[in-house]
Design a protein around this motif. Structure first.
Motif: not given
Length: 525
Positions: A174-192
């Motif tokens: 769960g940690f690896a998926a979220c924190s390691g893959g944080f730049t990928a998303n089907i939503f538009v995030a604040g990072t974008d």
């Protein structure tokens, strides 16, 4: 003996990374140091005549533009900077974009929409697909920022324990998926929004007024969620599971799992959020698709430029608000119009750390652009690359590689991109490579090695949960408690998997010449 030496070397490396990372000051202070350094470097380089020239194609043919370093340590320059400081701050592109985005994303998060949506689909996933479901939800949970990471690793442990699998594997996954893959998303995030604003400012440093949309990497990032789900699931089930065999939990986690199940009002909220989305979709259809519609460009289309793309930030704001209002009404959190402002304010509150850091970050970028230091370096670097006949792909891979090396020491993606973009973006632009692609390469490197940094804020939580499950399983762990070395050894394979998956995907995107976002191709058009 050889294995002991290897482990000792890894431990030493981890301690060095941790020591360096912990010694870095707060970004507000860090950029303050960079400002002072920029002032003195501009003085020295201006005295030695550091300059560069390049050709610009205009209506009257090509002309040579000479760029010299501007000495910022003159009364005239320092007075002008001091007078314009408020404008430099409030007009910083990242600030104006991210405030609106954070307001709407925070609205969705505070009403509980993201949390309910993730739990809705994760807890109802078939047991045979639970690993893939956890990865997919974890990757997309990054839209909730730190809360998404905590949700992913916590619910990962609970799910795996309830299925009789090793709960510590669920936590790490769960940690690896979220924190390691944080730049990928089907939503538009604040990072974008944040990175797009910084990229736009870097282009302005070259004297190019180019609007960089928060959606400039969206196609690639949305596709990445699928490929990361497949690769991380494969690595987990084929390799990592052998390192973390199933463990029987004495008390079980069925009761805890029940706590995560959706309440009736949350189901109602999700249904109402869909109604909110439908209302928004109908309004957007009326404004976009009829001939001569509000959001169409003069040619009747949407690409490469149109009012729709130019207004994408406010459009996304209304989309998220429509969904959030529907969910809030469904769960009973929104009963009148007066309930809306507090939820919007909570989103802005989450951006307060950014508001502080941006003071020195905006001033640093302004002075750096005005000094022309990185602009000259970009010009000289582009000439070297042109003469060396290095193609765009090796350059993109170089950006990925450099970012992965910096990332364990400096976990803030914003700080890294503020430092790297003033040179990388203009250099790529001079080679006619889109700033959106430069930003994409950075995001891949930034994301992949996130989970192997000792400075990760989630590490104490992970260690605490692991200790809790050891206690529940009846283990006596005296002298054998999990530490960062344990987490590092388990997250490193995931880190390499994320890096390899997204890099190969970028290479495929490059050769297929696919858009990485609406109107965002490899070359500037």
């Amino acid at each position: 003996m050889e294995g002991t030496k290897k482990n000792s070397s890894i431990t030493k490396f981890i301690k060095v990374v941790e020591k360096v990372g912990n010694k870095l000051p707060h970004p507000f202070i860090l950029f303050g140091y960079f400002i002072i350094a920029t002032l003195f470097v501009s003085y020295l380089l201006s005295k030695i005549g550091f300059e560069a020239s390049y050709l610009v194609e205009g209506k009257d043919g090509a002309k040579t533009v000479l760029v010299k370093v501007v000495n910022l340590l003159t009364f005239a320059e320092m007075r002008e900077t001091l007078v314009n400081l408020p404008d430099i701050y409030v007009t910083f592109p990242a600030l104006k974009i991210v405030l609106i985005m954070m307001m709407s994303i925070g609205f969705l998060e505070e009403t509980g929409f993201f949390n309910a949506l993730m739990r809705r689909y994760l807890l109802n996933a078939p047991k045979c697909l639970i690993t893939a479901a956890l990865v997919f939800v974890g990757v997309n949970a990054s839209v909730m920022s730190d809360a998404g990471t905590i949700l992913s690793l916590t619910i990962g442990g609970v799910l795996f324990a309830s299925l009789g699998r090793n709960p510590k594997l669920g936590i790490i996954l769960g940690f690896a998926a979220c924190s390691g893959g944080f730049t990928a998303n089907i939503f538009v995030a604040g990072t974008d929004a944040l990175l797009a604003g910084i990229t736009e400012e870097a282009m302005a440093g070259m004297g190019v007024e180019m609007s960089v949309s928060p959606l400039c990497n969206y196609y690639f990032m949305a596709a990445s969620t699928v490929f990361l789900t497949l690769s991380l699931t494969f690595v987990t089930e084929k390799f990592i599971v052998k390192l973390m065999p199933d463990e029987k939990i004495v008390d079980g986690d069925t009761a805890l799992l029940d706590e995560y199940k959706l309440k009736p009002e949350e189901y109602k909220g999700l249904r109402y959020s869909f109604y909110g989305f439908l209302v928004f979709a109908i309004i957007m259809f009326v404004l976009s698709f009829p001939e001569g519609a509000f959001f169409r460009n003069p040619e009747g289309g949407f690409l490469p430029k149109s009012p729709l793309l130019s207004a994408i930030v406010p459009v996304l704001f209304f989309l998220f608000c429509s969904i959030g209002i529907g969910f809030g009404i469904g769960v009973g959190k929104i009963k009148s119009m007066g309930d809306l402002p507090p939820y919007l304010q909570s989103g802005v509150a989450k951006a307060v750390p950014l508001l502080v850091t941006t003071v020195t970050a905006a001033l640093f970028l302004h002075l750096l652009n005005k000094s022309n230091i990185f602009k000259i370096l970009a010009i000289k670097g582009s000439f070297i690359l042109k003469n060396a006949d290095v193609g765009p792909l090796p350059l993109l891979l170089m950006v990925v590689f450099i970012t992965t090396l910096i990332n364990p020491f400096m976990t803030s993606g914003t700080t890294k991109w503020i430092l790297l973009s003033p040179m990388i973006v203009p250099m790529f632009a001079l080679l006619n490579i889109s700033p959106a692609f430069a930003q994409l390469a950075f995001r891949i490197g930034d994301s992949a090695t996130n989970i192997i940094s000792p400075a990760q804020h989630a590490i104490p939580i992970i260690l605490g949960l692991m200790a809790q499950y050891d206690l529940q399983s009846g283990k006596k762990n005296e002298g054998n408690e999990a530490g960062f070395g344990t987490i590092f050894s388990l997250t490193l394979p995931y880190s390499m998997t994320i890096l390899l998956t997204m890099t190969l995907l970028m290479v495929a995107w490059y050769f297929l010449d696919l858009p990485i976002g609406p109107g965002s191709y490899l070359y500037i058009k």
